[in-house]
Design a protein around this motif. Structure first.
Motif, short mmCIF file in Angstrom:
data_model
loop_
_atom_site.label_atom_id
_atom_site.label_comp_id
_atom_site.label_asym_id
_atom_site.label_seq_id
_atom_site.Cartn_x
_atom_site.Cartn_y
_atom_site.Cartn_z
N MET A 157 75.41 59.32 32.90
CA MET A 157 74.91 58.07 32.33
C MET A 157 74.03 58.35 31.10
SD MET A 157 76.02 55.46 34.10
CE MET A 157 74.86 54.12 33.90
N ALA A 158 74.10 57.45 30.16
CA ALA A 158 73.23 57.50 28.99
C ALA A 158 72.22 56.36 29.08
CB ALA A 158 74.06 57.40 27.72
N GLN A 159 71.30 56.33 28.14
CA GLN A 159 70.34 55.25 28.04
C GLN A 159 70.42 54.63 26.66
OE1 GLN A 159 66.70 57.46 29.10
NE2 GLN A 159 66.53 56.12 30.89
N HIS A 160 70.17 53.33 26.58
CA HIS A 160 70.05 52.70 25.26
C HIS A 160 69.11 51.51 25.35
CE1 HIS A 160 73.57 49.53 25.67
NE2 HIS A 160 72.75 49.49 26.68
N TRP A 161 68.48 51.21 24.21
CA TRP A 161 67.60 50.06 24.10
C TRP A 161 68.38 48.86 23.61
CZ3 TRP A 161 62.63 49.48 25.63
CH2 TRP A 161 61.88 50.63 25.89
N VAL A 162 68.15 47.71 24.22
CA VAL A 162 68.74 46.45 23.78
C VAL A 162 67.68 45.37 23.77
CG1 VAL A 162 71.06 47.01 24.60
CG2 VAL A 162 69.46 45.79 26.11
N ALA A 163 67.86 44.41 22.88
CA ALA A 163 67.01 43.23 22.87
C ALA A 163 67.61 42.20 23.83
CB ALA A 163 66.92 42.65 21.47
N THR A 164 66.86 41.82 24.85
CA THR A 164 67.34 40.82 25.80
C THR A 164 66.93 39.42 25.40
OG1 THR A 164 65.36 41.10 27.17
CG2 THR A 164 67.28 42.49 27.67
N ARG A 165 65.98 39.33 24.47
CA ARG A 165 65.59 38.05 23.87
C ARG A 165 65.02 38.34 22.49
NH1 ARG A 165 61.10 38.76 27.57
NH2 ARG A 165 59.12 38.95 26.43
N PRO A 177 59.32 60.06 21.94
CA PRO A 177 60.40 60.06 22.93
C PRO A 177 61.14 58.72 22.90
CG PRO A 177 58.32 60.79 23.91
CD PRO A 177 57.99 60.23 22.56
N LEU A 178 62.43 58.77 23.23
CA LEU A 178 63.22 57.54 23.23
C LEU A 178 62.57 56.46 24.08
CD1 LEU A 178 65.90 56.08 22.49
CD2 LEU A 178 66.89 57.08 24.56
N ALA A 179 61.97 56.83 25.20
CA ALA A 179 61.37 55.86 26.10
C ALA A 179 60.19 55.12 25.47
CB ALA A 179 60.91 56.54 27.38
N ASP A 180 59.63 55.66 24.38
CA ASP A 180 58.45 55.06 23.74
C ASP A 180 58.83 54.25 22.51
OD1 ASP A 180 56.92 56.24 25.66
OD2 ASP A 180 56.20 57.88 24.39
N ALA A 181 60.02 53.66 22.51
CA ALA A 181 60.49 52.92 21.33
C ALA A 181 59.56 51.77 20.96
CB ALA A 181 61.90 52.39 21.57
N ARG A 182 59.01 51.07 21.95
CA ARG A 182 58.13 49.95 21.62
C ARG A 182 56.89 50.42 20.86
NH1 ARG A 182 58.65 48.39 27.14
NH2 ARG A 182 60.26 46.81 27.49
N ALA A 183 56.28 51.51 21.30
CA ALA A 183 55.11 52.05 20.61
C ALA A 183 55.46 52.50 19.19
CB ALA A 183 54.50 53.20 21.41
N ALA A 184 56.64 53.12 19.06
CA ALA A 184 57.08 53.56 17.74
C ALA A 184 57.30 52.37 16.81
CB ALA A 184 58.35 54.39 17.87
N LEU A 185 57.88 51.30 17.34
CA LEU A 185 58.10 50.11 16.52
C LEU A 185 56.79 49.44 16.14
CD1 LEU A 185 61.24 48.66 18.30
CD2 LEU A 185 61.12 49.44 15.93
N ASP A 186 55.80 49.49 17.02
CA ASP A 186 54.48 48.96 16.66
C ASP A 186 53.90 49.71 15.47
OD1 ASP A 186 54.13 46.82 18.40
OD2 ASP A 186 53.37 48.09 20.03
N LEU A 187 54.03 51.03 15.47
CA LEU A 187 53.54 51.82 14.34
C LEU A 187 54.34 51.49 13.09
CD1 LEU A 187 51.82 54.00 13.06
CD2 LEU A 187 53.41 55.72 13.96
N LEU A 188 55.64 51.38 13.21
CA LEU A 188 56.47 51.04 12.06
C LEU A 188 56.08 49.69 11.48
CD1 LEU A 188 58.93 51.98 10.37
CD2 LEU A 188 60.38 50.78 11.99
N ARG A 189 55.82 48.72 12.34
CA ARG A 189 55.44 47.37 11.89
C ARG A 189 54.09 47.36 11.19
NH1 ARG A 189 55.28 43.59 16.83
NH2 ARG A 189 54.77 42.02 15.26
N SER A 190 53.26 48.34 11.44
CA SER A 190 51.94 48.37 10.80
C SER A 190 52.05 48.51 9.29
CB SER A 190 51.11 49.53 11.36
OG SER A 190 51.56 50.79 10.84
N GLY A 191 53.19 49.02 8.83
CA GLY A 191 53.40 49.18 7.39
C GLY A 191 52.82 50.46 6.84
#
Length: 311
Positions: free
Chosen positions: A1-9, A287-301
């Motif tokens: 099995m693999a893992q992937h991130w999806v937006a559910t909303r 890490p892949l599991a920390d995508a939300r934290a990474a996106l928060d940093l990316l959004r900071s600009g």
């Protein structure tokens, strides 16, 4: 099995879920990649935050990756030619790159230059093709001086490198703390803020031939309009409203003409990276599991360079 991130909303990053998935076996014209790094771009969080089509949910996230081929469809070549299981590759424009494995169209996959690590390779092409198109639509030519807004950002750094190869002089706006980044790639830094137009005129007494906006602020558009005689030579990737109201060029990966151009130049940009003429400054990996934290940093600009997710 693999893992992937999806937006559910849509609307917030809490709508992202890390799910288990089995990538389909590749058919003719497809390959499967074991992802070693997923590139990260503002388009990723905009897809989650600004999505409008509920029928597209759950929506995969991520447009570029680098990794190792684990399966190749029968009779299939990748975008750069013959490929075998075990080859190191990068891929763009794909869907669902925030994953540990993906099956994707082979035409979007290219041999990874040995000179690039996986994180750098996974971040090469979205910004690289955007920068190439910006220079193309304003018809930047050797010997000219152009104005680049957001010169220390990811797209800006790629513009600086590609412009340098063609003998184009670039005046780049940035914060004083980022001036060294602009200078590293032979740009001439100027601080944004009040007095910007006067500072650019002082740096370019012969005038500015074109304006490239990678930030989308009114200040950036107003300065370009004040300095560039021909509005057809002003382009933005972030100010759609001003493009429509002021008659300047807007480009974006979802536009058919932009997508076609960016597809055409991918192989050329990979070759530049292989030759050491196009580098990807990295800030950090997660890490892949920390995508939300990474996106928060990316959004900071202010990530200070590119980010990547490592499965």
């Amino acid at each position: 099995m693999a893992q992937h991130w999806v937006a559910t909303r849509y609307g917030d990053l809490d709508g992202l879920e890390l799910q288990e998935v089995t990538p389909p076996a590749p058919g003719p014209g497809e390959v499967t990649i074991e992802v070693r790094a997923a590139g990260m771009n503002p388009a990723d969080y905009k897809r989650v935050l600004q999505g409008q089509d509920p029928s597209a949910l759950p929506a995969p996230v991520g447009f570029e990756v680098a990794g190792v081929l684990t399966a190749v469809g029968e009779g299939t070549e990748i975008g750069s030619g013959t490929a075998r299981v075990g080859d190191e590759v990068l891929a763009f424009r794909i869907s669902g790159g925030y994953a540990s494995a993906v099956t994707v169209p082979a035409r979007d996959v290219f041999a990874k230059p040995a000179e690039l690590g996986f994180a750098e390779a996974a971040n090469l092409l979205l910004v690289g093709t955007t920068a190439a198109e910006m220079l193309d639509v304003v018809r930047a030519q050797g010997g000219e001086t152009i104005l680049l807004h957001g010169a220390s950002g990811a797209v800006g750094v790629s513009v600086l490198q590609q412009a340098r190869r063609h003998g184009v002089r670039v005046i780049g706006t940035a914060s004083p703390e980022s001036f060294d980044v602009v200078r590293r790639f032979d740009g001439i830094p100027v601080a944004y803020g009040p007095g910007l137009v006067d500072r650019v005129r002082a740096a370019a007494p012969g005038g500015v031939a074109a304006g490239l906006d990678a930030v989308g602020t009114d200040e950036a558009i107003d300065a370009s309009l004040a300095l560039v005689p021909d509005r057809a030579r002003i382009v933005t990737i972030a100010a759609a409203g001003r493009a429509q109201s002021d008659g300047i060029r807007m480009i974006g990966g979802a536009m058919p003409e932009s997508a076609a151009f960016r597809d055409r130049v991918r192989a050329d940009l990979v070759a530049l990276a292989a030759g050491g003429d196009l580098v990807v400054p990295m800030a950090r990996t997660f890490p892949l599991a920390d995508a939300r934290a990474a996106l928060d940093l990316l959004r900071s600009g202010h990530p200070g360079g590119k980010l990547a997710l490592l499965p």
